[in-house]
Design a protein around this motif. Structure first.
Motif, PDB file in Angstrom:
ATOM      1  N   LYS A   1       9.062   9.287  50.807  1.00 26.88           N
ATOM      2  CA  LYS A   1       7.615   9.253  51.043  1.00 26.88           C
ATOM      3  C   LYS A   1       6.859   9.537  49.763  1.00 26.88           C
ATOM      4  O   LYS A   1       7.401  10.082  48.805  1.00 26.88           O
ATOM      5  N   GLU A   2       5.584   9.182  49.773  1.00 27.66           N
ATOM      6  CA  GLU A   2       4.736   9.467  48.621  1.00 27.66           C
ATOM      7  C   GLU A   2       4.354  10.953  48.593  1.00 27.66           C
ATOM      8  O   GLU A   2       4.334  11.620  49.634  1.00 27.66           O
ATOM      9  N   ARG A   3       4.036  11.424  47.403  1.00 29.57           N
ATOM     10  CA  ARG A   3       3.562  12.797  47.259  1.00 29.57           C
ATOM     11  C   ARG A   3       2.197  12.918  47.944  1.00 29.57           C
ATOM     12  O   ARG A   3       1.329  12.059  47.773  1.00 29.57           O
ATOM     13  N   GLU A   4       2.013  13.980  48.729  1.00 31.47           N
ATOM     14  CA  GLU A   4       0.766  14.163  49.453  1.00 31.47           C
ATOM     15  C   GLU A   4       0.156  15.534  49.175  1.00 31.47           C
ATOM     16  O   GLU A   4       0.874  16.522  48.937  1.00 31.47           O
ATOM     17  N   LEU A   5      -1.160  15.575  49.228  1.00 29.51           N
ATOM     18  CA  LEU A   5      -1.887  16.814  49.012  1.00 29.51           C
ATOM     19  C   LEU A   5      -1.760  17.709  50.239  1.00 29.51           C
ATOM     20  O   LEU A   5      -1.963  17.258  51.365  1.00 29.51           O
ATOM     21  N   VAL A   6      -1.438  18.979  50.002  1.00 26.59           N
ATOM     22  CA  VAL A   6      -1.297  19.946  51.084  1.00 26.59           C
ATOM     23  C   VAL A   6      -2.516  20.856  51.149  1.00 26.59           C
ATOM     24  O   VAL A   6      -3.097  21.051  52.225  1.00 26.59           O
ATOM     25  N   ALA A   7      -2.906  21.435  50.021  1.00 23.45           N
ATOM     26  CA  ALA A   7      -4.015  22.390  50.018  1.00 23.45           C
ATOM     27  C   ALA A   7      -4.552  22.532  48.606  1.00 23.45           C
ATOM     28  O   ALA A   7      -3.814  22.336  47.626  1.00 23.45           O
ATOM     29  N   THR A   8      -5.840  22.880  48.517  1.00 21.43           N
ATOM     30  CA  THR A   8      -6.468  23.141  47.232  1.00 21.43           C
ATOM     31  C   THR A   8      -7.241  24.454  47.297  1.00 21.43           C
ATOM     32  O   THR A   8      -7.671  24.887  48.374  1.00 21.43           O
ATOM     33  N   ILE A   9      -7.404  25.050  46.133  1.00 22.64           N
ATOM     34  CA  ILE A   9      -8.252  26.232  46.013  1.00 22.64           C
ATOM     35  C   ILE A   9      -9.015  26.124  44.703  1.00 22.64           C
ATOM     36  O   ILE A   9      -8.427  25.900  43.643  1.00 22.64           O
ATOM     37  N   SER A  10     -10.336  26.263  44.783  1.00 23.61           N
ATOM     38  CA  SER A  10     -11.160  26.141  43.587  1.00 23.61           C
ATOM     39  C   SER A  10     -11.126  27.432  42.781  1.00 23.61           C
ATOM     40  O   SER A  10     -10.572  28.449  43.209  1.00 23.61           O
ATOM     41  N   SER A  11     -11.751  27.384  41.602  1.00 23.02           N
ATOM     42  CA  SER A  11     -11.830  28.579  40.765  1.00 23.02           C
ATOM     43  C   SER A  11     -12.610  29.697  41.460  1.00 23.02           C
ATOM     44  O   SER A  11     -12.405  30.877  41.162  1.00 23.02           O
ATOM     45  N   LEU A  12     -13.463  29.316  42.407  1.00 23.54           N
ATOM     46  CA  LEU A  12     -14.250  30.312  43.144  1.00 23.54           C
ATOM     47  C   LEU A  12     -13.590  30.711  44.461  1.00 23.54           C
ATOM     48  O   LEU A  12     -14.162  31.487  45.217  1.00 23.54           O
ATOM     49  N   GLY A  13     -12.409  30.135  44.742  1.00 23.45           N
ATOM     50  CA  GLY A  13     -11.684  30.524  45.945  1.00 23.45           C
ATOM     51  C   GLY A  13     -11.979  29.687  47.171  1.00 23.45           C
ATOM     52  O   GLY A  13     -11.529  30.025  48.272  1.00 23.45           O
ATOM     53  N   VAL A  14     -12.690  28.585  47.008  1.00 24.63           N
ATOM     54  CA  VAL A  14     -12.949  27.690  48.144  1.00 24.63           C
ATOM     55  C   VAL A  14     -11.681  26.896  48.432  1.00 24.63           C
ATOM     56  O   VAL A  14     -11.068  26.333  47.518  1.00 24.63           O
ATOM     57  N   THR A  15     -11.296  26.839  49.687  1.00 21.35           N
ATOM     58  CA  THR A  15     -10.026  26.207  50.062  1.00 21.35           C
ATOM     59  C   THR A  15     -10.233  24.965  50.933  1.00 21.35           C
ATOM     60  O   THR A  15     -11.229  24.857  51.661  1.00 21.35           O
TER      61      THR A  15
ATOM     62  N   SER B   1      -2.568  18.132  58.634  1.00 26.73           N
ATOM     63  CA  SER B   1      -1.229  18.419  59.154  1.00 26.73           C
ATOM     64  C   SER B   1      -0.811  19.882  59.001  1.00 26.73           C
ATOM     65  O   SER B   1       0.134  20.326  59.659  1.00 26.73           O
ATOM     66  N   VAL B   2      -1.508  20.627  58.140  1.00 30.06           N
ATOM     67  CA  VAL B   2      -1.109  22.030  57.907  1.00 30.06           C
ATOM     68  C   VAL B   2      -2.205  23.019  58.269  1.00 30.06           C
ATOM     69  O   VAL B   2      -1.990  24.240  58.183  1.00 30.06           O
ATOM     70  N   LYS B   3      -3.361  22.532  58.673  1.00 29.72           N
ATOM     71  CA  LYS B   3      -4.470  23.434  59.016  1.00 29.72           C
ATOM     72  C   LYS B   3      -4.056  24.388  60.124  1.00 29.72           C
ATOM     73  O   LYS B   3      -3.449  23.991  61.111  1.00 29.72           O
ATOM     74  N   GLY B   4      -4.383  25.654  59.932  1.00 26.89           N
ATOM     75  CA  GLY B   4      -4.046  26.673  60.921  1.00 26.89           C
ATOM     76  C   GLY B   4      -2.650  27.242  60.760  1.00 26.89           C
ATOM     77  O   GLY B   4      -2.310  28.245  61.407  1.00 26.89           O
ATOM     78  N   ARG B   5      -1.833  26.612  59.901  1.00 27.57           N
ATOM     79  CA  ARG B   5      -0.464  27.098  59.701  1.00 27.57           C
ATOM     80  C   ARG B   5      -0.216  27.567  58.268  1.00 27.57           C
ATOM     81  O   ARG B   5       0.532  28.508  58.059  1.00 27.57           O
ATOM     82  N   PHE B   6      -0.853  26.906  57.312  1.00 27.25           N
ATOM     83  CA  PHE B   6      -0.664  27.229  55.891  1.00 27.25           C
ATOM     84  C   PHE B   6      -1.925  27.892  55.347  1.00 27.25           C
ATOM     85  O   PHE B   6      -3.047  27.558  55.763  1.00 27.25           O
ATOM     86  N   THR B   7      -1.730  28.784  54.387  1.00 29.18           N
ATOM     87  CA  THR B   7      -2.848  29.428  53.711  1.00 29.18           C
ATOM     88  C   THR B   7      -2.601  29.440  52.211  1.00 29.18           C
ATOM     89  O   THR B   7      -1.564  29.933  51.746  1.00 29.18           O
ATOM     90  N   ILE B   8      -3.544  28.886  51.467  1.00 29.41           N
ATOM     91  CA  ILE B   8      -3.483  28.918  50.012  1.00 29.41           C
ATOM     92  C   ILE B   8      -4.343  30.081  49.525  1.00 29.41           C
ATOM     93  O   ILE B   8      -5.414  30.350  50.068  1.00 29.41           O
ATOM     94  N   SER B   9      -3.855  30.773  48.512  1.00 28.64           N
ATOM     95  CA  SER B   9      -4.610  31.890  47.946  1.00 28.64           C
ATOM     96  C   SER B   9      -4.269  32.011  46.466  1.00 28.64           C
ATOM     97  O   SER B   9      -3.331  31.369  45.978  1.00 28.64           O
TER      98      SER B   9
END
Length: 113
Positions: free
Chosen positions: A43-57, A62-70
Motif C-alpha cells: 500500500k501507499e504511505r498514508e498520513l496518520v496524524a499531525t501536530i503543529s508547533s503550537l500543539g494543534v492536532t 481511521s485512527v480518530k479516537g484510538r491514537f493520540t499524537i503529542s
C-alpha cells in the motif's frame, strides 16, 4: 544535520496498545510541525496524524479516537499513543519533520493474534 529516530514498535494482540517515539536532533524542534505516517505492505504511505508547533492536532479518520499524537519540546520528541489496535494498523510507522521534509527510518508495528 536534522535526524529523526523512531522507536517503540513491536508486536501486539488486537485491542492492545503501543507508544511510538520519534526523537529529533539538529533543528529547533519546537518550531517544527511533526507528523506520523504509516505504510502497510503493498500500500501507499498514508498520513496518520499531525501536530503543529503550537500543539494543534489532526488525525486520519481511521485512527480518530484510538491514537493520540503529542510532543515534548523539552525532549525534542513526538509521540504516537496507539490504543485499541487492530490488525489493519499493521504497518511501518514513520515520523516526519513537516517543514523540512525529513523522514525517520521507520518502526514496524504488527497487530496479530
Amino acid at each position: 544535520q536534522v535526524q529523526l529516530v523512531e522507536s517503540g514498535g513491536g508486536s501486539v494482540q488486537p485491542g492492545g496498545s503501543l507508544r511510538l517515539s520519534c526523537a529529533a536532533s539538529g533543528s529547533i524542534f519546537r518550531l517544527n510541525g511533526m507528523a506520523w505516517y504509516r505504510q502497510a505492505p503493498g500500500k501507499e504511505r498514508e498520513l496518520v496524524a499531525t501536530i503543529s508547533s503550537l500543539g494543534v492536532t489532526n488525525y486520519a479518520d481511521s485512527v480518530k479516537g484510538r491514537f493520540t499524537i503529542s510532543r515534548d519540546n523539552a525532549k525534542s520528541t513526538v509521540y504516537l499513543q496507539m490504543n485499541s489496535l487492530k490488525p489493519e494498523d499493521t504497518a511501518v510507522y514513520y515520523c516526519k519533520n513537516v517543514r523540512l521534509g525529513i523522514w525517520g527510518q521507520g518502526t514496524q508495528v504488527t497487530v496479530s493474534s
